[in-house]
Motif scaffolding. Structure first.
Motif, PDB file in Angstrom:
ATOM      1  N   GLY A 177     -10.137  -3.638   3.121  1.00  0.00           N
ATOM      2  CA  GLY A 177      -9.640  -4.883   3.690  1.00  0.00           C
ATOM      3  C   GLY A 177     -10.806  -5.858   3.775  1.00  0.00           C
ATOM      4  O   GLY A 177     -11.877  -5.487   4.242  1.00  0.00           O
ATOM      5  N   CYS A 201       0.822  -1.222   0.000  1.00  0.00           N
ATOM      6  CA  CYS A 201       0.000   0.000   0.000  1.00  0.00           C
ATOM      7  C   CYS A 201       0.852   1.266   0.000  1.00  0.00           C
ATOM      8  O   CYS A 201       0.440   2.288  -0.535  1.00  0.00           O
ATOM      9  CB  CYS A 201      -0.960   0.010   1.188  1.00  0.00           C
ATOM     10  N   TYR A 207      -5.757  -0.630   5.667  1.00  0.00           N
ATOM     11  CA  TYR A 207      -7.052  -0.501   4.979  1.00  0.00           C
ATOM     12  C   TYR A 207      -7.826   0.707   5.509  1.00  0.00           C
ATOM     13  O   TYR A 207      -7.637   1.135   6.650  1.00  0.00           O
ATOM     14  CB  TYR A 207      -7.881  -1.778   5.149  1.00  0.00           C
TER      15      TYR A 207
END
Ligand SMILES: [Zn+2]
Ligand SMILES: [Zn+2]
Length: 265
Positions: free
Chosen positions: A104, A94, A146
């Motif tokens: 997520g 990420c 996330y």
């Protein structure tokens, strides 16, 4: 209306060109969309390729952003298939790419996807759902990369029809643990309408869990269709938006460059 969960042919389980998905979103009168193709590292089924070819994916999204900038806001996201041991892998992934938004998701329990009947050969409703929420909480704690958690009760889509149905009250402690974790960490809860395609009459998660999230102080909801074909982009949004309002929420959340933006409902 914003659809922040959809797939294209960059996902191993979709053939839809990015542009066809975008045109469907325009047709549905959506205000914004975010592509969230799959990256499921170490997915056990060799028949499906869930490794995202990130560079050309982001390049094509950038071209669409330019071409359609006057008609619809287009964002670049990814749906990560989390597993408790992959925290470092996904964290550095990420950091390497300029996503607007990261979902997520739990797709695997004990290296099996409850989408497949083989999972249910060794599980009852109770043991399968319990194992699913236990690993979901582990995933939530093992990852921080996330923005929102996808389809929190994903497993509910795939419980065999001849098994006892899912009832959230049987798993409230586990579900509360997940909701509290998201709230503590400032992560959003996704409301995913892909559930309707599996025969459910409410989104994932349904009204009871949405109300409970509100009760616990949750405020960050984001909507997505999980469409893998143009026909499902923005599907069941009117009734889902009505349901979200009924559950007491007056804002939705979307993400740009990983920053939340609140939109009044
Ligand atoms: Zn998913
Ligand atoms: Zn998805």
């Amino acid at each position: 209306m914003i659809d922040f969960h959809m797939h294209s042919c960059f996902s191993g389980d979709s053939d839809a060109p990015l542009e066809d998905q975008l045109l469907a979103a325009l047709g549905q009168g959506l205000d914004a969309l975010c592509f969230t193709d799959h990256l499921d590292y170490e997915y056990p089924d060799p028949e499906v390729d869930f490794i995202l070819d990130t560079k050309p994916y982001l390049f094509q999204i950038a071209r669409l952003q330019e071409r359609y900038s006057k008609q619809i806001s287009v964002y670049a996201g990814v749906e990560l298939g989390l597993q408790p041991h992959l925290g470092n892998f996904y964290s550095s992934y990420c950091k390497s790419w300029p996503f607007d938004y990261v979902i997520g998701s739990t797709h695997l329990v004990e290296h099996k996807d409850p989408y497949y009947p083989e999972f249910w050969a060794s599980h009852t409703t109770r043991s399968g759902v319990e194992a699913f929420f236990q690993v979901t909480l582990k995933n939530m704690k093992a990852h921080d990369c996330y923005d929102a958690y996808g389809h929190l009760d994903y497993i509910n889509r795939y419980i065999p029809r001849d098994y006892p149905a899912f009832s959230h009250t049987d798993y409230m402690d586990l579900i509360d643990g997940c909701l509290r974790h998201l709230i503590d960490k400032g992560k959003a809860l996704e409301v995913n309408t892909g559930s309707f395609r599996s025969g459910l009459s409410f989104p994932n998660p349904g009204p009871e869990i949405l109300r409970r999230y509100k009760e616990l102080g949750g405020e960050l909801l984001i909507t997505g269709s999980d469409a893998h074909t143009p026909a499902y982009v923005g599907s069941h949004f009117s009734e889902t938006y009505a349901l979200i309002r009924e559950c007491g929420f007056s804002y939705l959340t979307m993400y740009q460059q990983r920053k939340p933006i609140q939109i009044p409902l």
